[in-house]
Design a protein around this motif. Structure first.
Motif, PDB file in Angstrom:
ATOM      1  N   HIS A  14       4.899   2.023  -6.278  1.00  0.00           N
ATOM      2  CA  HIS A  14       3.676   1.229  -6.374  1.00  0.00           C
ATOM      3  C   HIS A  14       2.716   1.738  -5.299  1.00  0.00           C
ATOM      4  CE1 HIS A  14       6.065  -1.597  -8.733  1.00  0.00           C
ATOM      5  NE2 HIS A  14       6.936  -1.642  -7.733  1.00  0.00           N
ATOM      6  N   PRO A  15       1.413   1.651  -5.500  1.00  0.00           N
ATOM      7  CA  PRO A  15       0.486   1.972  -4.409  1.00  0.00           C
ATOM      8  C   PRO A  15       0.822   1.141  -3.170  1.00  0.00           C
ATOM      9  CG  PRO A  15      -0.707   1.729  -6.473  1.00  0.00           C
ATOM     10  CD  PRO A  15       0.710   1.285  -6.747  1.00  0.00           C
ATOM     11  N   PHE A  16       0.797   1.801  -2.004  1.00  0.00           N
ATOM     12  CA  PHE A  16       1.186   1.140  -0.754  1.00  0.00           C
ATOM     13  C   PHE A  16      -0.045   1.005   0.130  1.00  0.00           C
ATOM     14  CE2 PHE A  16       2.901   0.958   3.567  1.00  0.00           C
ATOM     15  CZ  PHE A  16       3.864  -0.030   3.415  1.00  0.00           C
ATOM     16  N   GLY A  17      -0.396  -0.242   0.461  1.00  0.00           N
ATOM     17  CA  GLY A  17      -1.617  -0.485   1.205  1.00  0.00           C
ATOM     18  C   GLY A  17      -1.382  -0.970   2.621  1.00  0.00           C
ATOM     19  N   THR A  18      -2.206  -0.470   3.541  1.00  0.00           N
ATOM     20  CA  THR A  18      -2.305  -0.998   4.900  1.00  0.00           C
ATOM     21  C   THR A  18      -3.772  -1.323   5.142  1.00  0.00           C
ATOM     22  OG1 THR A  18      -2.768   1.081   6.049  1.00  0.00           O
ATOM     23  CG2 THR A  18      -0.452   0.559   5.594  1.00  0.00           C
ATOM     24  N   THR A  22      -4.851   2.883   1.129  1.00  0.00           N
ATOM     25  CA  THR A  22      -3.821   2.671   0.116  1.00  0.00           C
ATOM     26  C   THR A  22      -3.422   4.030  -0.444  1.00  0.00           C
ATOM     27  OG1 THR A  22      -4.648   0.476  -0.462  1.00  0.00           O
ATOM     28  CG2 THR A  22      -3.280   1.591  -2.104  1.00  0.00           C
ATOM     29  N   ALA A  24      -1.027   6.267  -3.233  1.00  0.00           N
ATOM     30  CA  ALA A  24      -0.250   6.280  -4.480  1.00  0.00           C
ATOM     31  C   ALA A  24       0.671   7.485  -4.548  1.00  0.00           C
ATOM     32  CB  ALA A  24      -1.168   6.259  -5.691  1.00  0.00           C
ATOM     33  N   GLY A 131       3.487  -3.636   1.344  1.00  0.00           N
ATOM     34  CA  GLY A 131       2.121  -3.245   1.647  1.00  0.00           C
ATOM     35  C   GLY A 131       1.100  -4.288   1.229  1.00  0.00           C
ATOM     36  N   ASP A 133      -1.660  -6.128  -0.672  1.00  0.00           N
ATOM     37  CA  ASP A 133      -1.986  -6.173  -2.096  1.00  0.00           C
ATOM     38  C   ASP A 133      -2.386  -7.611  -2.410  1.00  0.00           C
ATOM     39  OD1 ASP A 133      -2.185  -5.528  -4.846  1.00  0.00           O
ATOM     40  OD2 ASP A 133      -0.510  -4.128  -4.684  1.00  0.00           O
ATOM     41  N   LYS A 154       2.796  -6.033   5.757  1.00  0.00           N
ATOM     42  CA  LYS A 154       1.563  -5.436   6.256  1.00  0.00           C
ATOM     43  C   LYS A 154       0.438  -6.460   6.154  1.00  0.00           C
ATOM     44  CE  LYS A 154       2.978  -1.126   7.008  1.00  0.00           C
ATOM     45  NZ  LYS A 154       2.817  -0.398   8.279  1.00  0.00           N
ATOM     46  N   THR A 157      -5.753  -8.862   6.908  1.00  0.00           N
ATOM     47  CA  THR A 157      -6.686  -9.373   5.903  1.00  0.00           C
ATOM     48  C   THR A 157      -7.270 -10.700   6.399  1.00  0.00           C
ATOM     49  OG1 THR A 157      -5.198 -10.812   4.644  1.00  0.00           O
ATOM     50  CG2 THR A 157      -5.047  -8.439   4.221  1.00  0.00           C
TER      51      THR A 157
END
Length: 342
Positions: A14-18, A22, A24, A131, A133, A154, A157
Motif C-alpha cells: 500500500h502507499p506508505f505516508g509520513t 507518500t 508507492a 503510515g 492515511d 505515523k 496531522t
C-alpha cells in the motif's frame, strides 16, 4: 573480490505516508561483493528523502570500484575505515559495509552477531508501522497485520489524537507514535499527556531538527519518553541527544552501516540513552543487516520488508513481531534476484 551493483524497484503493498511524503515504490541499490564461492549483500534505500538520486548513491561506488575490488575484508571495521575516506555519502557506505559484514560472516561460517560475541536468546520485539492515511485505511492496514504486539503510528496531522483513539478501538496492542518532526514543543507536551492513557509507549522525533532548546523542554515536561530519529543521524549526534531525548533511533543508511552503528550504541549507553534501531522501506537485504544488532537493542523497527509487495531476498523474518534469524551465515541473506546487475 568483485563488486556487482543491482538497481531494484520495490513496490509496496500500500502507499506508505509520513508527514514528509507518500511512497508507492521504493527505489534501492543492492551492493554485492563476490569472493570465490561466497557472496555478501548490502542495501541503500530511502536516499531520495535526503535529496539523493540512485545515480548519486551509485557513482561513489563506481568511482572506487578498483580500490574496493583490490581490497580484502579481514575485519569489516577496518574495511569501513578505509572505504569511508573514499565514498561521499552514508548510503553508499552503508550498503558496502553491510555487504562486507555479510561476506565476512559467510567466509568464516558464522552469523555476524555471533562473530561479535553476542547471544540471540533474548531479542526485542519489532513494531509494525502504519503510515499516514485516512483513518479507515489506517485501521484496514492494522487489521491486515492483526495480532501484532506493537504498532508504530505515523502522525503529524491536524487530527493526531483522534487518529490514535480510532485505532485504539480496534487493538489492545502497544502503540508507538512517530511525528517525524511534525509537532511544536507545545503540541508534543500536550499530545503526550493525551497519548499516554491511550497506551502509547513513546514518541519518536516530535520536533524539527535543530530545535534543541525546545526539545530539552519537551524532555523535561513530556509525560512520555521521546526518542530521537532525524536528530540522531551520525556518531557526533549521540552525545548531543543526551538531555534532549530519552533514547535514540539508529538507522544504518543514515549513519553509514553496521560499523558506526555499533559505536553509536556504545556511546548511547555511556550517555544513559535507550537504544532503538530502525529501518527504511527496504528489502530483506537491509533488514537482515539491522537484525545483527538485535541483542544490543531495547527497541527495534524491522518491518520495512513487510511493507513490500515483492521482495528480492530471503533472510531474517519477522513473525507477529518476533524476529526469526535464518540458518545462513553472515547477515543471513540469500539473493532472489529481480535487480539490474552492472
Amino acid at each position: 573480490m568483485e563488486l556487482v551493483l543491482h538497481e531494484v524497484d520495490l513496490p509496496l503493498r500500500h502507499p506508505f505516508g509520513t508527514v514528509h511524503a507518500t511512497v508507492a515504490v521504493q527505489q534501492s541499490l543492492i551492493v554485492e561483493l563476490r569472493d570465490g564461492e561466497h557472496r555478501g549483500f548490502g542495501e541503500a534505500a530511502g536516499f531520495t528523502f535526503f535529496g539523493l538520486s540512485l545515480a548519486e548513491v551509485r557513482e561513489p561506488l563506481e568511482r572506487a570500484r578498483r580500490v574496493i575490488e583490490a581490497d580484502r575484508i579481514d575485519d569489516p571495521a577496518d574495511f569501513w575505515d578505509r572505504m569511508s575516506k573514499l565514498l561521499g555519502n552514508s548510503f553508499s557506505l552503508c550498503a558496502l559495509d553491510q555487504a562486507a559484514h555479510d561476506l565476512w560472516g559467510k567466509r568464516l561460517g558464522e552469523p555476524v552477531w555471533r562473530l561479535w560475541g553476542l547471544t540471540a536468546d533474548r531479542l526485542p520485539t519489532s513494531d509494525y508501522s502504519i503510515g499516514i492515511d485516512t483513518v479507515e485505511r489506517m485501521i484496514a492496514k492494522m487489521e491486515e497485520f492483526s495480532g501484532w504486539p506493537i504498532y508504530k503510528i505515523k502522525l503529524g496531522t491536524p487530527d493526531d489524537i483522534e487518529v490514535v483513539r480510532a485505532l485504539r478501538r480496534h487493538s489492545d496492542a502497544v502503540f508507538r507514535v512517530d511525528a517525524n518532526t511534525g509537532w511544536t514543543a507545545d503540541q508534543a507536551i500536550r499530545n503526550a499527556a493525551q497519548l499516554g492513557p491511550l497506551g502509547v509507549e513513546f514518541i519518536e522525533q516530535p520536533l524539527p531538527v535543530g530545535r534543541w532548546e525546545d526539545q530539552r523542554r519537551v524532555h523535561r515536561e513530556s509525560e512520555l519518553p521521546v526518542i530521537a530519529d532525524e536528530s540522531c543521524l551520525t556518531e557526533d549526534d549521540v552525545e548531543r541527544c543526551a538531555g534532549a531525548f530519552h533514547g535514540v533511533n539508529i538507522k544504518l543508511t543514515k549513519c553509514g552501516g553496521l560499523t558506526p552503528a555499533r559505536r553509536m550504541i556504545a556511546k548511547a549507553r555511556e550517555c544513559g540513552l535507550t537504544v532503538m534501531a530502525g529501518c527504511m522501506v527496504e528489502s530483506t537485504v537491509g533488514i537482515s543487516a539491522i537484525a545483527q544488532l538485535l541483542p544490543l537493542l531495547d527497541h527495534v523497527d524491522l518491518d520495512g520488508a513487510l511493507l513490500l509487495d515483492r521482495d528480492v531476498a530471503r533472510g531474517v523474518r519477522v513473525e507477529l513481531g518476533q524476529p526469526v534469524l535464518p540458518r545462513e551465515n553472515g547477515t543471513g541473506v540469500t539473493w532472489l534476484g529481480d535487480g539490474t546487475p552492472r
